[in-house]
Scaffold this active site. Structure first.
Site, short mmCIF file in Angstrom:
data_model
loop_
_atom_site.label_atom_id
_atom_site.label_comp_id
_atom_site.label_asym_id
_atom_site.label_seq_id
_atom_site.Cartn_x
_atom_site.Cartn_y
_atom_site.Cartn_z
N HIS A 1 -59.87 -29.07 29.51
CA HIS A 1 -60.74 -29.76 30.47
C HIS A 1 -60.16 -31.11 30.89
O HIS A 1 -60.41 -31.56 32.01
CB HIS A 1 -62.16 -29.88 29.89
CG HIS A 1 -62.83 -28.53 29.78
ND1 HIS A 1 -63.81 -28.25 28.86
CD2 HIS A 1 -62.64 -27.37 30.46
CE1 HIS A 1 -64.20 -26.98 28.98
NE2 HIS A 1 -63.49 -26.43 29.95
N GLY B 1 -62.60 -10.99 36.58
CA GLY B 1 -61.94 -12.08 37.30
C GLY B 1 -60.48 -11.80 37.63
O GLY B 1 -59.97 -12.28 38.65
N ASP C 1 -58.77 -18.55 32.29
CA ASP C 1 -59.06 -18.98 30.91
C ASP C 1 -59.69 -17.84 30.12
O ASP C 1 -60.85 -17.91 29.71
CB ASP C 1 -60.01 -20.20 31.02
CG ASP C 1 -60.43 -20.74 29.68
OD1 ASP C 1 -59.68 -20.55 28.69
OD2 ASP C 1 -61.52 -21.35 29.61
N1 SAM Z 1 -63.58 -21.25 31.34
C1 SAM Z 1 -64.70 -21.51 30.45
C2 SAM Z 1 -64.75 -23.00 30.18
O1 SAM Z 1 -63.68 -23.66 30.18
O2 SAM Z 1 -65.84 -23.52 30.01
C3 SAM Z 1 -64.61 -20.75 29.15
C4 SAM Z 1 -64.31 -19.30 29.31
S1 SAM Z 1 -64.18 -18.37 27.84
C5 SAM Z 1 -62.72 -18.95 27.10
C6 SAM Z 1 -63.70 -16.80 28.47
C7 SAM Z 1 -64.83 -16.06 29.17
O3 SAM Z 1 -64.27 -14.95 29.88
C8 SAM Z 1 -65.87 -15.45 28.22
O4 SAM Z 1 -67.14 -15.94 28.60
C9 SAM Z 1 -65.78 -13.94 28.46
O5 SAM Z 1 -67.03 -13.28 28.41
C10 SAM Z 1 -65.20 -13.87 29.86
N2 SAM Z 1 -64.43 -12.66 30.20
C11 SAM Z 1 -63.70 -11.86 29.39
N3 SAM Z 1 -63.01 -10.95 30.12
C12 SAM Z 1 -63.30 -11.21 31.43
C13 SAM Z 1 -62.83 -10.67 32.66
N4 SAM Z 1 -61.96 -9.65 32.69
N5 SAM Z 1 -63.29 -11.20 33.81
C14 SAM Z 1 -64.18 -12.24 33.79
N6 SAM Z 1 -64.64 -12.81 32.66
C15 SAM Z 1 -64.20 -12.31 31.49
#
Ligand code: SAM
Length: 313
Positions: free
Chosen positions: A19, A168, A188
């Site tokens: 961040h 994503g 991420d």
């Molecule tokens: N970017 C966020 C932050 O910095 O606050 C944290 C994200 S966390 C590390 C990863 C997230 O990706 C999780 O909530 C998970 O459920 C989601 N996720 C996993 N595979 C995914 C995909 N193929 N597409 C979108 N989201 C996904």
């Protein structure tokens, strides 16, 4: 379905690195008037409680954000020596501007001196957007996607922010290239499944073909798994092949060796290191991190393995 929930990890050392860098990038990209598109391919729930069950169970913010915000230790009593080590010195030193900006950002979600709420990437990004900018958020976990939608709804941001409960990696394609020809993509993933590693590489490779001048920021864990160490190398190759600039920064806070607790039970150290890889980084990013990373090491480091790396090309 995935078991990863970012609520367990919010505010940990990886979030501090990610961040802080994300903000430094956005602060630079929002200096030009032209509209910016930001895509967060793995958005999470958006907001987290640091005093909630998830965060308290893991206590990961204690090894990250909460170490940065802890008050410096009181001055030693007359005649006593100050505690040895860099951390206490760093706690009293002035923060690097990028780190201070990050702390101010988290502070703006909380009453003074308290840290109950942690803003995830969607909220950090939203705070830095201008009227003309747009934010697209992807979150695949149904519970987190619902929470994200509800949290974003409270912002009344209208068409500025769109939430997709979709993949994503796939979803990014339809937004590239953006009409304004300016974009930041944050990728991420949780890397809970091994296929996340090749999917990141495939996504960035295709994105560079569609829109070579976008800024791409990928977070990755540094764990005892070859894929995690190969990922930054593969991203570097992609950047070099595309003739684009890159920056790689990593932060290690402790040894990743198994330890023993007081009762002699084996304890896993948890995530000890992570990195960010940025393609087409703003020219100001390296200097910002060069100042912030040694402070992160001094404040978050737990043993002699604490270190950072910063390279660019
Ligand atoms: N970017 C966020 C932050 O910095 O606050 C944290 C994200 S966390 C590390 C990863 C997230 O990706 C999780 O909530 C998970 O459920 C989601 N996720 C996993 N595979 C995914 C995909 N193929 N597409 C979108 N989201 C996904």
């Amino acid at each position: 379905m995935f078991s990863y929930r970012h609520a367990f990890h919010a505010g940990n050392h990886a979030d501090v690195l990610k961040h802080t860098a994300l903000m430094a990038i956005l602060q630079h990209l929002t200096q030009k008037d032209t509209a910016l598109l930001v895509v967060d391919t793995h958005a999470g729930a958006g907001l987290y409680r640091l005093d909630g069950d998830y965060a308290q169970t893991s206590g990961e913010a204690d090894e990250g954000l909460l170490r940065l915000t802890a008050k410096p230790a009181a001055s030693p009593a007359p005649g006593k020596k100050p505690p040895a080590g860099g951390a206490s010195k760093a706690a009293t030193a002035e923060r690097a501007p990028a780190l201070q900006a990050y702390l101010d950002m988290v502070g703006s979600f909380n009453a003074k001196g308290r840290h109950r709420v942690y803003p995830g990437s969607p909220f950090i990004i939203h705070q830095l957007l201008r009227e003309q900018d747009r934010l697209k958020l992807f979150e695949l976990h149904p519970t987190d996607a619902r929470t994200l939608l509800a949290n974003i709804g409270q912002l009344n941001a209208g068409r500025q922010i769109e939430v997709f409960d979709q993949d994503g990696f796939e979803g990014l394609k339809k937004f590239l290239p953006p009409p304004s020809r300016r974009a930041l993509v944050l990728c991420d993933p949780s890397y809970e499944i091994k296929s996340d590693y090749p999917r990141v590489v495939a996504m960035v490779s295709e994105a560079l073909q569609r829109f070579a001048t976008g800024t791409y920021m990928v977070w990755y864990p540094l764990i005892p798994r070859p894929e995690s160490h190969d990922l930054p190398r593969k991203l570097k190759n992609l950047a070099i092949k595309a003739g684009k600039g890159w920056l790689n920064a990593s932060l290690n806070i402790k040894s990743n060796k198994l330890g023993k607790d007081a009762a002699g039970e084996v304890v896993r150290p948890g995530l000890s290191a992570s990195g960010i890889f940025v393609i087409n980084p703003p020219h100001t990013l390296k200097a910002a991190l060069k100042e912030a990373l040694p402070q992160m090491v001094a404040l978050l480091g737990q043993d002699q393995h604490a270190s950072f790396e910063l390279e660019s090309g």
